[in-house]
Design a protein around this motif. Sequence first.
Motif, PDB file in Angstrom:
ATOM      1  N   THR A  21      17.855 -12.922 -23.265  1.00  0.00           N
ATOM      2  CA  THR A  21      18.345 -11.930 -22.309  1.00  0.00           C
ATOM      3  C   THR A  21      17.228 -10.991 -21.886  1.00  0.00           C
ATOM      4  O   THR A  21      16.275 -10.746 -22.639  1.00  0.00           O
ATOM      5  CB  THR A  21      19.494 -11.091 -22.894  1.00  0.00           C
ATOM      6  OG1 THR A  21      19.031 -10.416 -24.077  1.00  0.00           O
ATOM      7  CG2 THR A  21      20.676 -11.971 -23.237  1.00  0.00           C
ATOM      8  N   THR A  29      21.917  -6.053 -18.447  1.00  0.00           N
ATOM      9  CA  THR A  29      21.166  -7.211 -18.925  1.00  0.00           C
ATOM     10  C   THR A  29      21.709  -8.474 -18.268  1.00  0.00           C
ATOM     11  O   THR A  29      22.873  -8.544 -17.874  1.00  0.00           O
ATOM     12  CB  THR A  29      21.264  -7.362 -20.455  1.00  0.00           C
ATOM     13  OG1 THR A  29      22.638  -7.549 -20.819  1.00  0.00           O
ATOM     14  CG2 THR A  29      20.699  -6.152 -21.164  1.00  0.00           C
ATOM     15  N   GLU A  30      20.833  -9.470 -18.142  1.00  0.00           N
ATOM     16  CA  GLU A  30      21.221 -10.783 -17.635  1.00  0.00           C
ATOM     17  C   GLU A  30      20.548 -11.836 -18.495  1.00  0.00           C
ATOM     18  O   GLU A  30      19.538 -11.563 -19.163  1.00  0.00           O
ATOM     19  CB  GLU A  30      20.805 -10.950 -16.171  1.00  0.00           C
ATOM     20  CG  GLU A  30      21.600 -10.120 -15.190  1.00  0.00           C
ATOM     21  CD  GLU A  30      21.240 -10.441 -13.746  1.00  0.00           C
ATOM     22  OE1 GLU A  30      20.701 -11.555 -13.499  1.00  0.00           O
ATOM     23  OE2 GLU A  30      21.465  -9.593 -12.871  1.00  0.00           O
ATOM     24  N   SER A  31      21.066 -13.034 -18.454  1.00  0.00           N
ATOM     25  CA  SER A  31      20.441 -14.111 -19.204  1.00  0.00           C
ATOM     26  C   SER A  31      19.087 -14.439 -18.580  1.00  0.00           C
ATOM     27  O   SER A  31      18.912 -14.335 -17.355  1.00  0.00           O
ATOM     28  CB  SER A  31      21.333 -15.350 -19.204  1.00  0.00           C
ATOM     29  OG  SER A  31      21.359 -15.946 -17.926  1.00  0.00           O
TER      30      SER A  31
END
Length: 222
Positions: A21, A29-31
Motif C-alpha cells: 500500500t 491509501t491505495e494499493s
Amino acid sequence: MVNSKKESRKPTAMETLVGKTLLTSLDKTESTTDVMKGKDLVLLYFSASWCPPCKKFTPVLSKFYLFSCIPNNIEIIYVSSDSDLPSFNTYYGQMPWKSLPAVGTASIKQKLADSLKIEGIPSLAVFDKNGLFVSDTARPDVMSAADDSEKSQALIDQWKAQKAVPIEEAQLSGKGQGGFLWTIFKNILSNPMYMIGLFYMAKQLMKKLQDMGTDEVEGGEL
C-alpha cells in the motif's frame, strides 16, 4: 469439499519493492498495484524535512513531476527519513506525489537504502514498472533538466530506453547521494590517517589558542 480460504497471492515485483500500500495523500491509501496501473517508471525520492538540501530540491522535483512525470506516466514515491509523524505530515503535505506510509515501513525503507547504498539525502532513484533498476543519478539529472522542457523530455526518454536490471546486478554510481561535505566526511571516516591528522591539528590549534590567551593575560598585568 471446497476450501473457503482465499489462496495467498504472490506479491508483484513492485509490491516487493515498496510494499502493498501507498499513501496518495495524508489521509488516503491505495494499493500499490492500483497506483502503478499504466505507469512506465517510478522514482524513489529519499528525503526528510530536517534536510536543507532536500528542502531546496523538493520544489524543483515538484515542478518536474507536474510538468514532465505525469504526462509521461511516471510516478514518484517518497521514502521519508523523518523520525516523527508530525514532521512527516508537515513535509509530505507539501508534496504532490505518493509516499510509503509513515508507520510500519521501516524495514522496507532500510532494505531500499541498503540495496541502493544510500549514504546521504536527497537521493532519487529510477525503477521501471516491473521493479527493475534504471538509474541512481536522477537527482543531479533532474536538477540539470527541470527548467527546460526539452531537456526534461530527453531525460525521460533516456530513462525509458535504458536497459533495466535487477537491483542486485545494478552498477551503482553513487552520484547524487548526499553533498560535497558529506563526501568529505565519509572519506575522513574511512581513512584512520585522516582522523589522526585532524586530531593533531585540533590539538595544535588548542595549544596555540592557550598560548595567545596567556600572552594577553601577561601583557595586561601592571
